[in-house]
Structures are given as C-alpha cells and as structure tokens.
Design a protein around this motif. Structure first.
Motif, PDB file in Angstrom:
ATOM      1  N   ILE A   1       0.842  -1.205   0.000  1.00 34.76           N
ATOM      2  CA  ILE A   1       0.000   0.000   0.000  1.00 34.76           C
ATOM      3  C   ILE A   1       0.873   1.249   0.000  1.00 34.76           C
ATOM      4  N   LYS A   2       1.920   1.248   0.810  1.00 30.51           N
ATOM      5  CA  LYS A   2       2.804   2.412   0.909  1.00 30.51           C
ATOM      6  C   LYS A   2       3.460   2.730  -0.422  1.00 30.51           C
TER       7      LYS A   2
ATOM      8  N   GLU B   1      -4.109   1.172  -3.965  1.00 29.42           N
ATOM      9  CA  GLU B   1      -4.456   2.516  -3.488  1.00 29.42           C
ATOM     10  C   GLU B   1      -4.729   2.535  -1.992  1.00 29.42           C
ATOM     11  N   ASN B   2      -5.366   1.489  -1.498  1.00 36.29           N
ATOM     12  CA  ASN B   2      -5.715   1.427  -0.085  1.00 36.29           C
ATOM     13  C   ASN B   2      -6.022  -0.013   0.302  1.00 36.29           C
ATOM     14  N   GLU B   3      -6.462  -0.212   1.536  1.00 37.95           N
ATOM     15  CA  GLU B   3      -6.753  -1.554   2.031  1.00 37.95           C
ATOM     16  C   GLU B   3      -7.894  -2.207   1.261  1.00 37.95           C
ATOM     17  N   TYR B   4      -8.824  -1.389   0.777  1.00 34.74           N
ATOM     18  CA  TYR B   4      -9.967  -1.937   0.043  1.00 34.74           C
ATOM     19  C   TYR B   4      -9.523  -2.545  -1.286  1.00 34.74           C
TER      20      TYR B   4
ATOM     21  N   HIS C   1      -6.813  -4.695   8.030  1.00 35.80           N
ATOM     22  CA  HIS C   1      -6.671  -3.602   9.002  1.00 35.80           C
ATOM     23  C   HIS C   1      -6.036  -4.113  10.299  1.00 35.80           C
TER      24      HIS C   1
END
Length: 338
Positions: A184-185, A190-193, A207
């Motif tokens: 993710i970083k 783009e994100n956790e989703y 999460h």
C-alpha cells in the motif's frame, strides 16, 4: 540431375557438418548477452563469471514448479551475485534452522526445484525461491536454477509471491503485516480496500494485520523468533493489550505466548483487567457497642469480622480508671506498667 550435385544422404550429412551452427551458449556470447533469450537489452556477463548454458527442464514435476510455470521450460543457472531478492516478497522472516536445512539439502541432492525470476536492468529479481537462494549462499553454491519471466511488474511480484507462499506454507500474520503495508505504501494498491478486492482478503483482516506493526519493537523481535507461533487473533489481542500496558509487560506477554504459557483469552483477560480495574474493596464494617454510666455514654467498644476489637473509655474518676485498667491487665495476663 547433374553429376556435381550432392544428393546422397552421406553427402548431405557432410555438408551439414561443415556448416554447423554455433551452440546456443556461443550465440549468447557473440551477441554480448546474458545466458537467456528473454532479456530485452544486451547484458554482458559479469567479469570472471562464465555464462552458464541453459538446461532443459523436465526433472521437476509440474507440482514442484513455481506458480505459473510450465513443464519443459528452460531452466537457467544464474550466478547468485546477479540475483536480487523480491522487494515485495510475501515472506520477510526466515527461520535460520530452515535455511541451514536447505543448505544441507542443496549440497546433498542438488536443486530439485527451480526458482522464478524476472530480468531487470542487467540483473535478476527473484520472484520465488528465497529459501533456496539463502540456502545456496550458505552452502557456497555459486548459482541458482531459475525459470525466467520477462517484464514482471511489482504488482505481479507481490501477488505471485503471496499466492505461492500462502499455498506452500501458511503465511505468518507478521509476514503479511510487513508485505501488505509496503504494498500500500509503495502504491501497488491505493488502499486496504483495493488490496482486499485483488487478493480475496477481508478488509477487517487487513486492518488488524497491519496494526500489528505498532507493537513495541522488543515485542516484534520476540514474535520474529517464531512467527508461526502467533496467530492473527492472539497477535491482535496482544496489540490491544500493548495500547494500555507498559512495553515491558507487552514483551513479557509475547515471551509467554511463544512459550505456550499464555493464550489469546489470557491476554484478553489481562487487557480487561487494565481497562476495568476492580473497585477498591469497601471498608470493612464494624459493630459498635456503647458503654454507659447511668444515662451518659462514657465509651465505645468496636468489633470487626476480621477479629479486631477496640475499646475506648473515658473515666474522669482516677479510682474507677485504675480499677478498669487492673481488670484488663488480669484479663490479658499483664502487669501494670508493661
């Protein structure tokens, strides 16, 4: 047909022998390329390192090949100094005992299963086969057998590694935390989703897993000693506990978990004990007895269930006071003045 034409089988074989094509290895050398046909740009062989001749796969079964590989593909012996680990490898924690076992196996039996790599900037990024890579280094073996995949993206390196490691040996929660946070970083997702959608992992799991990296450093080092001894549920409970407890308490709990002395429920109970400390015990009740002289109260006797008895008397008459003290001394076997 003229007399000068060479139509006999023997003659044709002689002509073929005179015009024999250079070997595959010779063609690589002539072209100034590394010993693989997939590189897009010329890659000179490193000094004093002889380019290895590709060898045909066929020994390992399909089940033993890396994810996405096919039987019969060419396996290349790549010098270890030209190989870089996968920056997005799903595994980040390597057990020293297993590396030693792999070194012994490679020394005794050779490499029975190839790794998988992709050419990049004149080098090779290892997509899979990191235990074999480390074992070869420890054993002093100069090359690693790999299959090659050109133009693998960072996203492909991550997803292939995660799939293969998870299928072969269940990923530890801490390994996942490290690799998912970096994916993710670095913008692979783009994100956790997005990470959840692409890999079939629930968002709450992602999460909770990434939250583990907030554990105190000493506790994380303890987990790294035996990562598979810590499931996600117990590690997340340890993380929640660490938010309330002192770092030394968290480290002690991690050690006890690794030694099998503490379970998730034990950690949960310890956390709840900090969150909701028991109310201070109410002061022990006492029974009071009034000492009367006529209608006036001259003292009190107090009695507690614990066995404590307290006598408080006020006598202004010296003779009565001396008489009471004398009786008490006799009752407890005392001599006046003790």
């Amino acid at each position: 047909m003229t007399s000068g034409s060479r139509t006999s089988r023997r003659a044709r074989e002689e002509d073929a022998a005179e015009d024999e094509l250079p070997s595959l290895n010779d063609r690589f050398k002539l072209a100034g390329q590394a010993a693989h046909p997939l590189a897009r740009t010329p890659h000179p062989a490193p000094p004093s390192v002889e380019v290895e001749t590709p060898k045909k796969a066929g020994k390992p079964s399909l089940s033993a090949l890396p994810a996405g590989a096919h039987e019969g593909e060419t396996i290349y012996a790549i010098p270890l100094e030209l190989i870089d680990p996968n920056p997005y490898n799903a595994r980040h924690i390597y057990r020293e005992e297993r590396v030693k076992e792999m070194a012994l196996t490679l020394t005794a039996d050779g490499q029975l299963q190839p790794g998988l790599a992709t050419p990049r900037n004149g080098r090779y990024v290892l997509a899979s086969g990191h235990y074999r890579f480390r074992g070869a280094k420890l054993a002093g073996i100069p090359t690693l057998d790999v299959l090659l995949r050109p133009d693998m993206s960072n996203l492909e390196l991550f997803e292939l590694s995660y799939k293969e490691n998870n299928e072969r040996e269940g990923q530890s929660a801490l390994d996942n935390a490290i690799s998912w946070e970096r994916a993710i970083k670095d913008g692979l997702y783009e994100n956790e989703y997005r990470l959840s959608e692409a890999n079939g992992i629930s968002v709450p799991t992602i999460h909770k897993t990434i939250a583990l990296l907030k554990l105190p450093e000493d506790a994380l080092e303890e987990v790294k000693l035996s990562p598979n001894a810590f499931g996600l549920s117990v590690l997340y409970e340890l993380y929640l506990y660490s938010q309330l407890a002192k770092p030394a308490q968290t480290l002690e709990a991690a050690i006890r978990i690794r030694n099998g002395e503490m379970s998730r429920r034990d950690i949960e109970a310890a956390r709840k004990a900090i969150e909701n400390p028991k109310q201070r015990k109410s002061r022990e009740g006492s029974r009071h007895y009034k000492i009367l002289s006529g209608e006036s109260q001259i003292g009190t006797i107090k009695e507690w269930d614990s066995g404590k008895v307290m006598l408080e008397v006020k006598l202004t008459d010296p003779s009565k006071r001396a008489e009471l003290v004398s009786e008490l001394c006799k009752r407890f076997g005392l001599t006046q003045g003790d």
